[in-house]
Write an enzyme that holds these catalytic residues in place. Structure first.
Site, mmCIF file in Angstrom:
data_model
loop_
_atom_site.group_PDB
_atom_site.id
_atom_site.type_symbol
_atom_site.label_atom_id
_atom_site.label_comp_id
_atom_site.label_asym_id
_atom_site.label_seq_id
_atom_site.Cartn_x
_atom_site.Cartn_y
_atom_site.Cartn_z
ATOM 1 C CE1 TYR A 429 0.664 -0.125 4.429
ATOM 2 C CE2 TYR A 429 -1.616 -0.732 4.750
ATOM 3 C CZ TYR A 429 -0.370 -0.499 5.258
ATOM 4 O OH TYR A 429 -0.178 -0.651 6.592
ATOM 5 C CD GLU A 430 -0.336 5.201 2.023
ATOM 6 O OE1 GLU A 430 -0.349 6.038 1.115
ATOM 7 O OE2 GLU A 430 -1.251 5.072 2.840
#
Lengths: 589, 589
Positions: A429-430
């Site tokens: 994620y990110e």
């Protein structure tokens, strides 16, 4: 942490800026001490329970794991959330680096609890960056205190790594507000019962917006409406309609969020029309470092768990010994190898992340223009490395933790498996770690024609010379390995910059091994700074055993990971022909 | 599989032995074809359900996942279990290599289903090796058919990797039987509902047994007593009292087994008193190869899943393209890098395991004394590599599979996470991968003074020369990389043999990187054989696209993993000082 801050990450430079008048060694010591207590005593005990009893969605309401509510209340009451925000916004005006050290500890205590707080932090930064005075008045104070939390609403099923495909709509209502409609997925802490309000930052398109990323705007969409006087109004038309079932991080609610199902979802625009991605990057860059620190924290926890197990668990005998009692598995060379891998990788990634945080602070607070610019460039360079390298290494470290536990690592009882399952998301994620690598070889490397990378490489070379000149033989050896590593990194860097003239495909083919190589060298660089400082401390009568252990772990790292850095040049420079487009049909044969 | 068997693993040598008169290319083709159908259509659809609804213990009875019972019935009916056992024992007398190819497919279909069958196989081998005629009469036929299954009962809480600490007792009853009492943990398929009987092979101590491993005997302890005529009698005092909750492999019941809780558990001794470990190694060596193949199978499944996803999932655009539709993520160089890593590592580990299986068969069936001895040495050398390298790589491959899926990889819905969770055990059981590395640098390398390793290295060198002499430039390049890799392996090998004269601690400190290096080179060797064959096939008018893909994947492997092999020499030869015993107290600071 203190050794890492001071001897590796250059924390002292922050005091010198004068921007933090209250900053002192005593204050930092006191903060780390308090932080340790809170993380150890309040949050860490919740970790296993949060895995077994994750967040649940009941009648449209998300309930968090047992104990989270009380732990969050203490977090807010103690002012942890406000640590690094400006006093003008209700914060304590301390360096972000200290907040990073805090979430390092918080992630070690319970990653699924910690992640919620970092999203609030990111949202605050976007609001500080782009909000109107009115928006700041309504939201900032409550978010800085942590009374309200923030959430980032980017992803949609067709728009993951590629946000150009976002379809969520925002229509102006004519009174300065917008009606929001659409669904978002993978929204971390999109709903929960820890706070009275959740302030969603939502990427959406205005009716006349251009296609692609140039047509995306950002909106503030609170779960509960906020009245003029800042008090809570009624419920907005935003809800969590599903929680994802995940491999780990069960304590962190991963929500499918529905905006405007009843056509009654209202928000205000944050920043300019169609410039939403700019704000997103403010939020995301901070979040990327925070995710890197998640890797550091969970790796630390896995390491400490494995170390304690290895001292306790008795199996086998020393080489050549055929009878008598069993010995702790720590006595076996192969187990120590695993532990030292875990330890040295965790320390290296911690040092990279802390150095990144110091650069972040210097870039914003140094009174010196050159220092600010230099720090800004270093921050940009280190961010993808903090994020991707630390989390890739966290996968490795937590998996080694399972391995040290043997069969007990695979059964859930011991907890070792949870760290591995929890850690796995951080590389995704990110911005996936592949995206980070593309950011590194693209924007970060080519954006300034290699200037920031070149400056970093120069610093590493100088550090190698310093280490080679040390009296301590081990530190000399570390210096020699560092020199080999940085030479290889320089070759790769040069090759990529040349290749970029002809073919981005060649550059992108080498992105992931380049990021790994860069991380290995950066980790070696910061650890080497620590080793040199440790050798000096011994000369000055410091605790020999303690500082020798620092040097030994750095030497281990040098022999394992700086040598690895050398070979990675081949992978970087093999170019696009090794990832040539083969017909997938042939690849499944 | 066919290409791997014939062009890499040297399967043709088995036909030449004359020991398998019915063996022909047609027969092998027909078997692989049937196998594919069974695995694809019957077993593969059960995989996800077995994760969601794992085995459960209900009122003292273990119930397997939905569909397992019917799939197992078909497995028995089709004669799959009997494939490679001697005709005299009711088997089909085909090479074990074909059984290995079969379980490769079966593990790809459903690892938690497949593992049960390999335990039966191992138990049969121990019985064939050590049982009395009476024991063979009672047990063999039913086990060879698969009507009854086998289970290995080794581990106890205090005796995991170190079996010297086993406490389970066996007391002679005077009538040729023994009363067994004790608890065993981590017993795979220790109980289940797939078959009428479970034949436990149990390690236990006789009353007067010497301490340590020299006092361990093996016993046959059936779940249901077996009457003189081979029919089932009453229930023995053996039961599963707990199922472990695990990170993955939920479909495979991992049992805590209680023997003699009511003092009514009876068994017979298998082989000589106090020589139980010998039989265990018969069973375990076969099981180690089978576990390596688990790694291959689950990696293959993860790869195929990720490849299909990468062709389907649309995100982003080609470098430099700013507008227009999205492209399949397969088009991104970084995604292809991940896929090619997965593919090449899976093919390399498959080739190593198949070559190991061919060596196993030749060691037992070649009419030529020299060939048998040579094959036996190769089998010994490759077994720890098949087990540890293939499973370490399977962890990597299945994790890359999650990564390619992005956020979807972390949610359980897509299935990618399951492969990673399932695969993780394979590096642990049947002797952790650290134990395998110790076996490699100890018994296997030092046992014959480096003769087997030297012979293998010589073969690799010759293969490198052959590849370098090819007309195809890519094959030449592969040859050059292979030469660099094997030269490094030779240096490490020589260093270890020298170090062994002085310090086993030095040797053990290098064990794990040595195994990795050996595996990288062995994988490169077998793949290079395939690449040379592929280049020849193209010259002879074969399917150019297909064979070029084989060469391209091998080249990718050479640039990524043979280069890695070179640097590993530094890790191997750094010796014990890099894993020096540091005070654990300093390491937690």
């Amino acid at each position: 942490m203190s050794f890492t801050l001071n001897q590796m990450a250059g924390f002292a430079a922050l005091e010198k800026t004068g921007a933090f008048p209250e900053l002192s060694d005593d204050l930092v010591g006191a903060i780390l001490e308090e932080m340790g207590k809170y993380c150890d005593q309040v949050v860490a005990p919740l970790n296993k329970g949060s895995d077994e009893q994750g967040a649940v969605l009941e009648n449209g309401v998300v309930r968090t794991s047992p104990g989270f509510k009380e732990a969050y209340r203490q977090y807010v009451d103690a002012g942890w959330n406000a640590l690094a925000f400006p006093e003008s916004a209700g914060g304590q005006g301390l360096p972000s680096t200290l907040a990073v050290a805090f979430i390092d500890g918080l992630n070690a205590a319970c990653m699924s609890f910690a992640i919620g707080t970092t999203l609030t932090t990111g949202a605050i930064k976007a609001i500080l960056h782009a909000a109107t005075d009115e928006q700041k008045r309504l939201y900032l104070e409550k978010m800085v205190s942590g009374e309200w939390t923030g959430a980032m609403n980017l992803t949609e099923p067709q728009a993951g790594s590629d946000l150009s495909a976002i379809r969520t709509k925002a229509e102006p209502t004519g009174d300065g507000r917008y009606k929001i409609s659409g669904q978002k997925i993978y929204i971390t802490y999109g709903d929960h019962d820890l706070a009275d309000n959740v302030v969603h930052l939502v990427l959406a398109r205005l009716p006349d917006a251009p296609e692609g990323t140039a047509g995306i705007s950002m909106f503030i969409v609170p779960k509960m409406h906020v009245n003029e006087d800042g008090s809570l109004g009624g419920r907005n038309d935003v809800q969590c309609i599903k929680l994802e079932e995940k491999m780990g991080l069960h304590g962190s609610p991963t929500c499918v969020m529905a905006f405007g199902e009843n056509n009654e979802c209202y928000g205000t625009i944050l920043g300019e029309e169609n410039k939403g991605l700019r704000n997103m990057f403010v939020m995301m860059n901070s979040a990327r470092l925070d995710v890197g620190v998640q890797g550091v924290g969970v790796a630390e926890r896995a390491y400490q768990h494995a170390l304690a197990f290895a001292q306790d668990r008795q199996q086998g005998r020393a080489p050549g010994v055929r009878s008598g009692g069993m010995i702790p598995i720590y006595e076996h060379a192969d187990v120590r190898r695993m532990l030292y891998s875990m330890k040295s990788l965790t320390e290296a990634s911690r040092a990279i992340c802390y150095a990144n945080a110091v650069a972040y602070d210097l870039a914003r607070h140094s009174p010196d223009d050159d220092q600010r610019a230099e720090a800004k460039a270093l921050e940009g360079l280190l961010t993808p490395i903090s994020k991707a390298w630390s989390t890739d290494r966290a996968n490795e470290v937590t998996s080694l933790g399972v391995q040290i536990h043997g069969g007990m690592g695979y059964v859930e009882e011991t907890g070792a498996a949870q760290y591995m399952r929890d850690a796995r998301i951080a590389g995704i994620y990110e911005g996936t770690n592949g995206i980070q690598a593309m950011d590194l070889v693209g924007r970060k490397l080519q954006g300034d024609g290699g200037a920031a990378a070149g400056a970093f490489i120069q610093n590493v070379k100088e550090q190698a010379i310093i280490a080679k000149a040390a009296k301590d033989h081990d530190v000399q050896h570390i210096g020699a390995r560092l020199e080999e590593g940085v030479t290889a990194l320089e070759q790769s860097t040069q090759w990529l910059l040349n290749a970029a003239q002809n073919s981005q495909e060649d550059v992108l083919a080498g992105a992931t091994p380049y990021l790994k190589q860069f991380g290995n060298v950066a980790g070696g660089y910061y650890l080497a700074r620590g080793a040199v400082a440790a050798a000096l401390a011994i000369n000055e009568g410091g605790d020999t055993a303690y500082f020798n252990a620092k040097i030994a772990i750095t030497k281990f790292y040098a022999d394992a990971y700086l040598t690895e850095a050398v070979y990675l040049t081949d992978s970087v420079t093999s170019g696009a022909d090794i990832v040539a487009r083969l017909d997938p049909a042939l690849l499944s044969a």
